[in-house]
Motif scaffolding. Structure first.
Motif, PDB file in Angstrom:
ATOM      1  N   LEU A  84       0.814  -1.218   0.000  1.00 45.66           N
ATOM      2  CA  LEU A  84       0.000   0.000   0.000  1.00 45.66           C
ATOM      3  C   LEU A  84       0.845   1.265   0.000  1.00 45.66           C
ATOM      4  O   LEU A  84       0.296   2.370   0.014  1.00 45.66           O
ATOM      5  N   LEU A  88      -6.767  -3.237   1.907  1.00 48.76           N
ATOM      6  CA  LEU A  88      -6.615  -4.236   0.844  1.00 48.76           C
ATOM      7  C   LEU A  88      -6.787  -5.626   1.427  1.00 48.76           C
ATOM      8  O   LEU A  88      -6.168  -5.959   2.442  1.00 48.76           O
ATOM      9  N   SER A  89      -7.645  -6.452   0.810  1.00 52.01           N
ATOM     10  CA  SER A  89      -7.807  -7.854   1.181  1.00 52.01           C
ATOM     11  C   SER A  89      -8.253  -7.985   2.640  1.00 52.01           C
ATOM     12  O   SER A  89      -9.282  -7.439   3.018  1.00 52.01           O
ATOM     13  N   VAL A 146     -10.230  -2.497  -1.256  1.00 54.45           N
ATOM     14  CA  VAL A 146      -9.793  -3.079  -2.529  1.00 54.45           C
ATOM     15  C   VAL A 146      -9.722  -4.594  -2.359  1.00 54.45           C
ATOM     16  O   VAL A 146      -9.017  -5.097  -1.472  1.00 54.45           O
ATOM     17  N   THR A 178      -3.313  -2.691  -5.871  1.00 53.45           N
ATOM     18  CA  THR A 178      -2.612  -1.457  -5.498  1.00 53.45           C
ATOM     19  C   THR A 178      -1.188  -1.405  -6.045  1.00 53.45           C
ATOM     20  O   THR A 178      -0.553  -0.342  -6.008  1.00 53.45           O
TER      21      THR A 178
END
Length: 259
Positions: free
Chosen positions: A32, A92-93, A116, A227
């Motif tokens: 990130l 993310l995830s 995301v 990302t």
């Protein structure tokens, strides 16, 4: 244990609008870091912590669980909330699941969330045997580097400790039960070609949150770690525009200074 080069946490002191970024399971802030840098350059106050047990070696992760990872981002959120007039949480995830739980627990203290390829479930038949197999087998194959873009590399573990995998499975169940408590504006970006987290997870999240301001964007050119992939700039731009729409104070009190 020393942190792997590139996996260090990141912090930028910017303006009165803050963003907390949460990385994924077995990953690190490196996945990130470009997103954090994009936001920092636009004057936001940014926090991108390293989750306990991550960014060193998988043996360290075996000693941690979801309560440790959540406690870290919860602490960072409280720090940001004390110094910023508005705070957003991105992930993310598994970091998306962390962001959703923070939203469910902290309510109006969070102005919006962007996730995301958010994870909602550990999939596959092996998930059901984790309570037993984690006592028999220490690790399984890692899930890093699901990236379409040639040359892009994710810093993460090549092995997954099964104790940690069992913990993250329990965490996803907890978050799923709390999704109706999520009411904040939500930006959800996901990749149709994701070899780690299926599209069903995003669909499940969208169907269960109580948010009325919801934007869904497909990342057609990227795999799981979007990302660091072809759609990265789109993620950065869309998330910054999302903040700008919801935070009128962006650009005030020094928040136009770069970093």
């Amino acid at each position: 244990m020393p942190v792997l080069p590139g996996a260090e946490p990141f912090r930028h002191e910017g303006g009165e609008v803050g963003v907390l970024l949460c990385h994924g399971f077995t990953g690190s802030p490196q996945s990130l870091r470009p997103w954090a840098g994009h936001l920092a350059e636009r004057g936001l106050t940014v926090s991108l912590p390293l989750l306990p047990g991550h960014g060193t070696r998988w043996e360290d992760m075996q000693l941690t669980g979801w309560q440790d990872w959540y406690a870290e981002v919860d602490r960072e959120l409280r720090v940001l909330s004390r110094q910023c007039s508005q705070v957003f949480v991105f992930g993310l995830s598994m970091g998306g699941a962390l962001a959703l739980r923070l939203a469910a627990k902290h309510g109006d203290a969070i102005s919006g969330i962007a996730v995301v390829n958010p994870a909602n479930k550990v999939h596959g038949l092996s998930a059901y045997t984790l309570p037993v197999t984690r006592h028999l087998v220490r690790t399984t194959k890692g899930v890093r580097n699901d990236i379409a873009k040639a040359g892009a590399e994710e810093i993460g573990y090549d092995r997954v400790p099964l104790h940690a995998a069992h913990s993250v499975r329990n965490f996803f169940r907890t978050v799923d039960s709390e999704l109706p408590q999520v009411t904040q504006p939500l930006l959800l970006l996901h990749s149709p070609q994701d070899h780690v987290v299926p599209a069903a997870d995003s669909a499940r999240i969208l169907s269960r949150v109580s948010s009325t301001d919801v934007t869904e964007i497909l990342l057609e050119q990227s795999y799981h770690v979007a990302t660091l992939d072809h759609d990265a700039e789109r993620i950065f731009d869309e998330s910054h525009a999302f903040i700008g729409r919801l935070a009128p104070s962006v650009g005030k009190k020094g928040s136009t200074t770069g970093g």
